[in-house]
Enzyme design. Structure first.
Site, PDB file in Angstrom:
ATOM      1  N   LEU A  37       0.864  -1.183   0.000  1.00  0.00           N
ATOM      2  CA  LEU A  37       0.000   0.000   0.000  1.00  0.00           C
ATOM      3  C   LEU A  37       0.897   1.228   0.000  1.00  0.00           C
ATOM      4  CD1 LEU A  37      -2.950  -0.660   2.511  1.00  0.00           C
ATOM      5  CD2 LEU A  37      -3.121  -0.291   0.049  1.00  0.00           C
ATOM      6  N   ASP A  38       0.669   2.153  -0.923  1.00  0.00           N
ATOM      7  CA  ASP A  38       1.453   3.382  -0.978  1.00  0.00           C
ATOM      8  C   ASP A  38       1.242   4.208   0.288  1.00  0.00           C
ATOM      9  OD1 ASP A  38       2.341   2.731  -3.522  1.00  0.00           O
ATOM     10  OD2 ASP A  38       0.684   3.782  -4.509  1.00  0.00           O
ATOM     11  N   PRO A  39       2.176   5.113   0.613  1.00  0.00           N
ATOM     12  CA  PRO A  39       1.999   5.973   1.794  1.00  0.00           C
ATOM     13  C   PRO A  39       0.676   6.725   1.800  1.00  0.00           C
ATOM     14  CG  PRO A  39       4.244   6.145   0.987  1.00  0.00           C
ATOM     15  CD  PRO A  39       3.499   5.301  -0.010  1.00  0.00           C
ATOM     16  N   LEU A  40       0.196   7.138   0.629  1.00  0.00           N
ATOM     17  CA  LEU A  40      -1.074   7.858   0.535  1.00  0.00           C
ATOM     18  C   LEU A  40      -2.258   6.994   0.956  1.00  0.00           C
ATOM     19  CD1 LEU A  40      -2.780  10.314  -0.573  1.00  0.00           C
ATOM     20  CD2 LEU A  40      -2.716   9.162  -2.799  1.00  0.00           C
ATOM     21  N   ALA A  41      -2.139   5.684   0.769  1.00  0.00           N
ATOM     22  CA  ALA A  41      -3.269   4.773   0.971  1.00  0.00           C
ATOM     23  C   ALA A  41      -3.415   4.350   2.428  1.00  0.00           C
ATOM     24  CB  ALA A  41      -3.098   3.544   0.094  1.00  0.00           C
TER      25      ALA A  41
END
Length: 287
Positions: A37-41
């Site tokens: 999961l990307d940091p944004l997610a």
């Protein structure tokens, strides 16, 4: 210590940060996640502990449900709000136009992954190349999108819920939707709502995990039996057990449905297998 943890990842940290924290809390090194999961997610992230790491690829293959927000009218180099704006084309998009576009992406489709991803081409991670300003051709991938529901739309800002197969990049899906509309689209928020049958309702925050481990409470660790919903099959003889453990096909007496099974011997879980031709048991994960 072994099992699987359903984590509710917060915004602003990487998947590796989650693993690093869990290694510290649980005082063990053998931990791995089953899908970045990307940091944004935010949202559901399945983490394997101990011997359960052998089964990570099966968990990674489970379908996932996401809720995503996006803006229509501009593009960034990362396909999300954290990237650099590289193009803009403000046009008026109606709800009806958007709904018609979403329908085109349902089913078995091809998708080109984003440059800002951990996929390797010729041994190089794409995001390493992207940060150097290098763009390379990426092969299309076969993915499946079960549904896309439009939850909200106003002033070129949309929110969707979608169920997708392994390998789908929601950032790329949104970018492609923008292209289909004759403009651009950029993801502004992402929540992974569910992985397989495991949802946010089954998840724990990192803070909860830390507090529970301090109190020697490990109920957050799910067993293999809890995670895999495959039917159970018991090997009957020592000979079958040896054949299975050595990677050989086992011919069983029963006629079973051709699908995946959890395999046991003397009531102990030993791995996963496929049944083919109704009576040929072929192991593919050994515990």
């Amino acid at each position: 210590m072994e099992g699987i943890i359903v984590i509710n990842k917060p915004k602003g940290i990487t998947s590796f940060d989650v693993i690093r924290k869990l290694k510290k809390f649980l005082k063990t090194k053998k931990i791995g996640h089953t899908g970045t999961l990307d940091p944004l997610a935010i949202g559901v992230m399945l983490v394997c502990v101990g011997k359960a790491t052998k089964l990570a690829s099966d968990l990674e293959a489970k379908d996932k449900v996401y809720i995503a927000d996006f803006d229509i009218g501009y593009a960034t180099d990362t396909y999300d709000i954290e990237g650099k704006k590289i193009a803009e084309n403000i046009i008026e998009v109606s709800k009806e136009n958007l709904e018609q576009s979403l329908k085109k992406f349902i089913g078995n489709i091809k998708q080109v992954p984003p440059m800002y991803s951990a996929i390797k081409i010729d041994g190089n991670k794409l995001y390493h190349l992207a940060r150097k300003g290098i763009e390379v051709e990426r092969p299309e991938r076969d993915i499946t999108i079960e549904y896309i529901n439009l939850l909200d739309f106003k002033d070129n800002k949309a929110k969707i819920e979608t169920k997708v197969s392994k390998g789908c990049y929601i950032r790329s899906l949104i970018y492609d939707i923008g292209q289909d509309l004759g403009t651009y689209a950029t993801m502004t928020a992402l929540q992974r709502k569910q992985v397989g049958e495991y949802s946010l309702e089954n998840s724990y925050s990192l803070e909860q995990i830390e507090e529970m481990t301090l109190n020697n409470n490990f109920k957050f660790l799910k067993t293999i039996e809890e995670i895999f919903s495959y039917d159970k099959y018991n090997l009957q003889t020592e000979k079958e057990f040896i054949l299975y453990k050595n990677g050989n096909t086992v011919k069983i007496k029963e006629n079973l449905e051709n699908k995946k099974y959890r395999i046991y011997f003397q009531d102990e879980f030993i791995g996963l297998a496929n049944i083919e031709n109704n009576n040929l048991l072929k192991g593919y994960k050994y515990y």
